[in-house]
Scaffold this active site. Structure first.
Site, mmCIF file in Angstrom:
data_model
loop_
_atom_site.group_PDB
_atom_site.id
_atom_site.type_symbol
_atom_site.label_atom_id
_atom_site.label_comp_id
_atom_site.label_asym_id
_atom_site.label_seq_id
_atom_site.Cartn_x
_atom_site.Cartn_y
_atom_site.Cartn_z
ATOM 1 N N GLU A 1 12.394 -33.141 2.451
ATOM 2 C CA GLU A 1 13.083 -33.968 1.465
ATOM 3 C C GLU A 1 13.832 -35.031 2.248
ATOM 4 O O GLU A 1 14.939 -34.792 2.713
ATOM 5 C CB GLU A 1 14.047 -33.141 0.622
ATOM 6 N N CYS B 1 -2.651 -3.487 7.337
ATOM 7 C CA CYS B 1 -2.321 -3.681 8.749
ATOM 8 C C CYS B 1 -2.685 -2.440 9.557
ATOM 9 O O CYS B 1 -2.716 -1.323 9.043
ATOM 10 C CB CYS B 1 -0.841 -4.012 8.913
ATOM 11 N N GLU C 1 0.822 -1.205 0.000
ATOM 12 C CA GLU C 1 0.000 0.000 0.000
ATOM 13 C C GLU C 1 0.861 1.262 0.000
ATOM 14 O O GLU C 1 0.566 2.236 -0.706
ATOM 15 C CB GLU C 1 -0.928 0.019 1.229
ATOM 16 N N ALA D 1 14.843 -45.166 -4.604
ATOM 17 C CA ALA D 1 16.263 -45.498 -4.700
ATOM 18 C C ALA D 1 16.399 -47.000 -4.911
ATOM 19 O O ALA D 1 15.490 -47.770 -4.572
ATOM 20 C CB ALA D 1 17.015 -45.076 -3.434
#
Length: 372
Positions: free
Chosen positions: A300, A81, A58, A168
């Site tokens: 991960e 805010c 803003e 894997a």
């Protein structure tokens, strides 16, 4: 569309949303926000929040508009805010500029705002409305919204797998199941995240960096925090996840003093959490990260940690990169989920997105909420 909003309102809010998307990787821990000021059917100022601590959208739009902001309509993707944080209240800036109307896509879930911004504007005689393209605005900042509403970050679980769901070979060999395009997309996910979490077994097997690479860092807030679930602190002090720039935290249960000293000497932070089945509890790790203002966590990890987070019910999104190859039934699976004997016990997901990334498929799926 609500009767409160016109097609022109939707057009300008769509522009504000497009501006906000420019900063998706740059504003953490703040949300990405865009703003457009319109007067007599034309844009007189626009902007987006660039970085935490810098002016909000803003204020940037008001500066661009100058005196033309008086009497303008403001379209902003998140409620302005009303509190002093890293910057002064945007609601006050809009009041001082003399705007005539403020349309917000959604309320700010931050308890320090939560309607107070629009209330302050209305008390100053400015027209207000909220809810235009709200779903689009919510999709921009899922991590910020979840942390503010629940105290936990948004959790993405990333998996690279073969067509038969293997991550894997039995030997542990996995470089590379997926192609280069998929790996670049993973770096984008890392850049979107406040933290990347893995397990010590992955560190010992692969020595990953867990950093975002091949990314334009003018558009990124910096490297994500690297987090390792390591109950007994087996992570080597020379591990790349520890020594790479950006900081690392190790979640331990029963740390050994010598290992603590060696890792701390490399700049790692050791966090001791209660043990659940010999490992730090997923929720406890997420609560700690949320306390550090981490909005989004990317996991991960190997099958054990992946399974632990799925079983704990704290995963919001599963991102699977599926390669067109078969590894066979002796290869390693995606998640360790012991005790599943019936289909009704399984982790149910629903597809949210499916697209091709290079030679691979990327599937985004979200857990199905439990029924009544």
């Amino acid at each position: 569309m609500s009767d409160r909003f016109t097609p022109a309102d939707a057009r300008w809010m769509a522009r504000a949303l497009a501006l906000a998307r420019r900063a998706l990787m740059a504003t953490r821990p703040n949300p990405a926000v865009g703003c457009v000021l319109v007067k007599d059917g034309s844009v007189v100022g626009e902007g987006w929040h660039h970085k935490a601590g810098e002016p909000h959208a803003e204020v940037i739009a008001l500066r661009a508009a100058g005196t033309s902001a008086r009497g303008a309509h403001c379209y902003v993707t998140l409620e302005p805010c009303a509190h002093h944080g890293r910057t002064p209240p945007c609601a006050d800036a809009l009041i001082d500029a003399g705007v005539a109307r403020v349309v917000a896509a959604m309320h700010d879930p931050n308890p320090r705002v939560a309607g107070a911004g629009l209330a302050r504007l209305a008390a100053a005689g400015i027209g207000t409305a909220c809810g235009l393209l709200e779903a689009n605005a919510q999709a921009l900042n899922p991590g910020f919204l979840k942390r503010m509403r629940t105290g936990l970050p948004y959790v993405r679980l990333k998996v690279g797998a073969s067509l038969d769901g293997r991550t894997a070979m039995a030997s542990g060999e996995s470089h590379w199941i997926t192609g280069a395009a998929a790996r670049r997309d993973v770096h984008r996910l890392r850049a979107l995240s406040g933290a990347v979490l893995t397990g010590v077994a992955t560190v010992l097997a692969d020595d990953p960096q867990l950093t975002a690479r091949d990314i334009d860092f003018e558009l990124v807030a910096g490297q994500p925090l690297r987090a390792i679930a390591d109950p007994r602190l087996r992570t080597p002090a020379a591990a790349r996840a520890v020594t790479a720039p950006g900081g690392a935290v190790l979640f331990a249960c029963a740390p050994e003093h010598a290992a603590t000293a060696a890792l701390a000497g490399r700049g790692a932070e050791i966090v001791v959490l209660p043990a659940v089945h010999g490992r730090p509890a997923p929720r406890a790790m997420l609560e700690w990260l949320a306390g550090r203002e981490v909005n989004d966590v990317l996991i991960e990890a190997g099958a054990t940690l992946t399974g632990a987070f799925l079983a704990a019910g704290v995963v919001d999104e599963v991102v699977v990169y599926l390669a067109p190859r078969l590894l066979g039934d002796a290869a390693r699976g995606i998640a360790c989920l012991p005790g599943l004997t019936r289909l009704t016990d399984t982790v149910a997901l629903e597809f949210a997105d499916l697209r091709r990334i290079g030679a691979d498929l990327r599937i985004i799926a979200r857990p199905v909420p439990p029924g009544p």
